[in-house]
Scaffold this active site. Structure first.
Site, PDB file in Angstrom:
ATOM      1  CE  LYS A   1      -3.966  -1.972   2.327  1.00 49.46           C
ATOM      2  NZ  LYS A   1      -5.332  -1.499   2.284  1.00 49.46           N
TER       3      LYS A   1
ATOM      4  CD  GLU B   1     -11.630  -5.154   7.853  1.00 47.71           C
ATOM      5  OE1 GLU B   1     -11.105  -5.207   6.743  1.00 47.71           O
ATOM      6  OE2 GLU B   1     -11.797  -6.153   8.580  1.00 47.71           O
TER       7      GLU B   1
ATOM      8  CG  ASP C   1      -8.103 -11.836   9.108  1.00 53.25           C
ATOM      9  OD1 ASP C   1      -7.615 -12.428   8.125  1.00 53.25           O
ATOM     10  OD2 ASP C   1      -9.044 -11.021   9.005  1.00 53.25           O
TER      11      ASP C   1
ATOM     12  CG  HIS D   1      -2.671  -6.872   7.186  1.00 53.51           C
ATOM     13  ND1 HIS D   1      -1.870  -7.564   6.320  1.00 53.51           N
ATOM     14  CD2 HIS D   1      -3.940  -7.317   6.941  1.00 53.51           C
ATOM     15  CE1 HIS D   1      -2.621  -8.392   5.586  1.00 53.51           C
ATOM     16  NE2 HIS D   1      -3.868  -8.261   5.950  1.00 53.51           N
TER      17      HIS D   1
ATOM     18  CE  LYS E   1     -12.925  -9.117   9.438  1.00 47.66           C
ATOM     19  NZ  LYS E   1     -12.330  -8.665   8.201  1.00 47.66           N
TER      20      LYS E   1
ATOM     21  CE  LYS F   1     -12.500  -1.260   3.654  1.00 46.01           C
ATOM     22  NZ  LYS F   1     -11.146  -1.252   4.120  1.00 46.01           N
TER      23      LYS F   1
HETATM   24  C1  BG6 Z   1      -7.126  -9.414   4.856  1.00 46.03           C
HETATM   25  C2  BG6 Z   1      -7.990 -10.014   5.925  1.00 46.03           C
HETATM   26  O1  BG6 Z   1      -5.810  -9.885   4.946  1.00 46.03           O
HETATM   27  O2  BG6 Z   1      -7.111  -7.990   4.983  1.00 46.03           O
HETATM   28  C3  BG6 Z   1      -9.389  -9.439   5.879  1.00 46.03           C
HETATM   29  O3  BG6 Z   1      -8.040 -11.421   5.765  1.00 46.03           O
HETATM   30  C4  BG6 Z   1      -9.341  -7.933   5.914  1.00 46.03           C
HETATM   31  O4  BG6 Z   1     -10.187  -9.932   6.954  1.00 46.03           O
HETATM   32  C5  BG6 Z   1      -8.390  -7.399   4.848  1.00 46.03           C
HETATM   33  O5  BG6 Z   1     -10.681  -7.452   5.687  1.00 46.03           O
HETATM   34  C6  BG6 Z   1      -8.240  -5.901   4.939  1.00 46.03           C
HETATM   35  O6  BG6 Z   1      -7.504  -5.429   3.861  1.00 46.03           O
HETATM   36  P1  BG6 Z   1      -7.731  -3.949   3.327  1.00 46.03           P
HETATM   37  O7  BG6 Z   1      -6.687  -3.765   2.287  1.00 46.03           O
HETATM   38  O8  BG6 Z   1      -9.141  -3.883   2.802  1.00 46.03           O
HETATM   39  O9  BG6 Z   1      -7.563  -3.043   4.513  1.00 46.03           O
END
Ligand code: BG6
Length: 461
Positions: free
Chosen positions: A177, A211, A230, A235, A317, A322
């Site tokens: 990103k 999210e 996850d 991330h 979630k 978001k």
């Molecule tokens: C993914 C997860 O790796 O990343 C998802 O499995 C999540 O649950 C997603 O929604 C989020 O990615 P982004 O790029 O939409 O922030």
């Protein structure tokens, strides 16, 4: 750790080309790369579905036209001219002879495995057996890479019996990103930020990944994973590294690994787990599941720069918005004499880095209230899309990097193992998560967690 540079790739081979991720990300990204004139190699799709090459081209046209903004037949025809397709069972050695002959003497193919992780080793072993990873061949592994410290260490060890570290690319799409990479550019290209980016001026680091949707049709996958595995171990830890690592001298991976080494393991005592009301009704979720759909935790970075500064991380979630944001909360100014009296400011200055769909920077600062003898907060806000235009999507960036042989944007074995080490104690939880209402910021104890530091900042997008 210096890795031997790889030659640019002469072919892209995608295992799992008919899967969900290929629909949403890979095929549209290939189309965009073609449109930008950046794709230079033949593309071989490999999947279980029994299709001819021309059926595969039709399938790809359908998928891409549904998922890209401006479909263009000429661009697609150029892309389709690169396509070939082979089908079969990933555990059948005969498939790899076919893949080898379709690769026709490639010297540095890139294999991208967007397949269930349980098949990673099988596919890698078979590719090695037919000699396709000799020379500068490389394999890109889609996430998740391991499910715990123990499994990640075992997977790395197994892959190292087959491949050199520089041939292993572990995907974390957050590193593709632009706004995440921009964290480094912002920090180190501006005199404004670097002097305050440390324990002398900061009070806390806060990272939010919110999210506003639920687990939807991914119930059985998500239930075996939960929020920590996850999105936090991968991330958000990578985001944290970008926010807090030292200036990269030569190798970004070294600085990332050094930073993670300074972080003690997370503690269940400093973490709050939540599950949204209604999660147990999602198809694929086990009855009485204790999988978390929300987590908030506090970490520390025991480094010279950050010692004593808490890092608050929350992700979940069915939250109100978001948004993915990093906040560097600065210390309060001392009481100040303005307008004839001493004032104690209620607020902190925040530097807010927006990493989600609405990337940009906010500076939350204080100014004089118009016409009044008072101080109030204002938000100086820049939108990168408006100011600078649209950035390429993460999968465009990462596929191109892998084809070039550039590992910079891929977590290496040290980063992967360190981040699992940090998260490992949280994976041992046996307590039931706290329930929260959809559309709220999770359980109240998580909301209160950062109160001593001025509270969480509400994301602005
Ligand atoms: C993914 C997860 O790796 O990343 C998802 O499995 C999540 O649950 C997603 O929604 C989020 O990615 P982004 O790029 O939409 O922030």
């Amino acid at each position: 750790m210096s890795l031997m540079p790889l030659e640019a790739s002469d072919r892209l081979v995608i295992f799992g080309i008919t899967g969900d991720l290929a629909h949403k990300m890979t095929l549209p990204s290939l189309f965009r790369l073609e449109r930008r004139g950046l794709l230079k190699v033949p593309v071989l799709g490999v999947a279980f579905d029994d299709m001819t090459r021309s059926q595969f081209v039709d399938f790809a046209r359908q998928v891409i036209s549904e998922h890209v903004e401006h479909f263009d037949s000429e661009v697609f025809d150029r892309l389709a001219a690169r396509f070939n397709y082979v089908h079969g069972d990933f555990s059948d050695p005969a498939l790899y002879s076919e893949v080898a002959s379709a690769c026709g003497g490639s010297k540095s193919p890139t294999f991208y495995l967007e397949i269930p992780p349980s098949l990673f080793v099988t596919v890698a072993e078979n590719l090695v057996a037919v000699g396709l990873t000799e020379g500068d061949g490389r394999i890109v592994f889609e996430k998740p890479f391991g499910t715990s410290l123990e499994t990640a260490v075992a997977l790395n060890a197994k892959l190292h019996t087959l491949l050199r570290e520089e041939q292993i690319f572990r995907i974390d799409h957050y590193l593709g990103k632009d706004p995440v990479m921009d964290l480094l550019y912002l920090r180190f290209s501006n005199t404004l930020f670097e002097p305050v980016w440390n324990h002398n001026h900061a009070l806390a680091i806060m990272v939010t990944m919110a999210e506003d949707f639920g687990v939807d049709d991914r119930g059985s996958f998500y239930d075996s994973v939960g929020t920590v595995r996850d999105v936090v171990q991968n991330h958000l830890m990578q985001v944290l590294a970008m926010v807090s690592m030292e200036i990269p001298v030569q190798d970004l991976s070294d600085q990332r690994a050094d930073l993670f080494r300074c972080i003690p393991q997370a503690s269940l005592r400093k973490a709050v787990f939540g599950q949204y009301d209604g999660y147990l009704d999602v198809k694929g979720v086990k009855p009485n599941s204790i999988t978390e759909t929300f987590v908030a935790l506090e970490l520390n970075i025991e480094s010279w720069r950050w010692g004593g500064i808490p890092v608050f991380i929350r992700a979940g979630k069915k939250l109100p918005v978001k948004a993915t944001e990093v906040v560097l909360r600065l210390s309060k100014v001392p009481p100040v004499f303005v307008g004839g009296k001493v004032r104690r400011l209620k607020w902190h200055d925040d530097i807010v880095l927006r990493l989600g769909d609405d990337p940009g920077v906010n500076l939350a600062v204080h100014v004089k209230s118009p016409g009044a003898d008072a101080v109030e907060p204002v938000n100086l806000r820049v939108d990168f899309k408006t100011a600078l235009g649209e950035a390429p999507s993460p999968y465009e960036v990462l596929l191109l990097s892998a084809l070039k042989g550039d590992n910079t944007l891929f977590p290496d074995e040290r980063s992967v193992e360190e981040t699992w080490r940090i998260m490992d104690p949280l994976l041992a939880r046996t307590e039931v998560p706290l329930m929260y209402e959809p559309g709220t910021w999770g359980p109240q104890t998580a909301i209160d967690m950062a109160n001593a530091y001025g509270g969480w900042r509400e994301p602005t997008d």
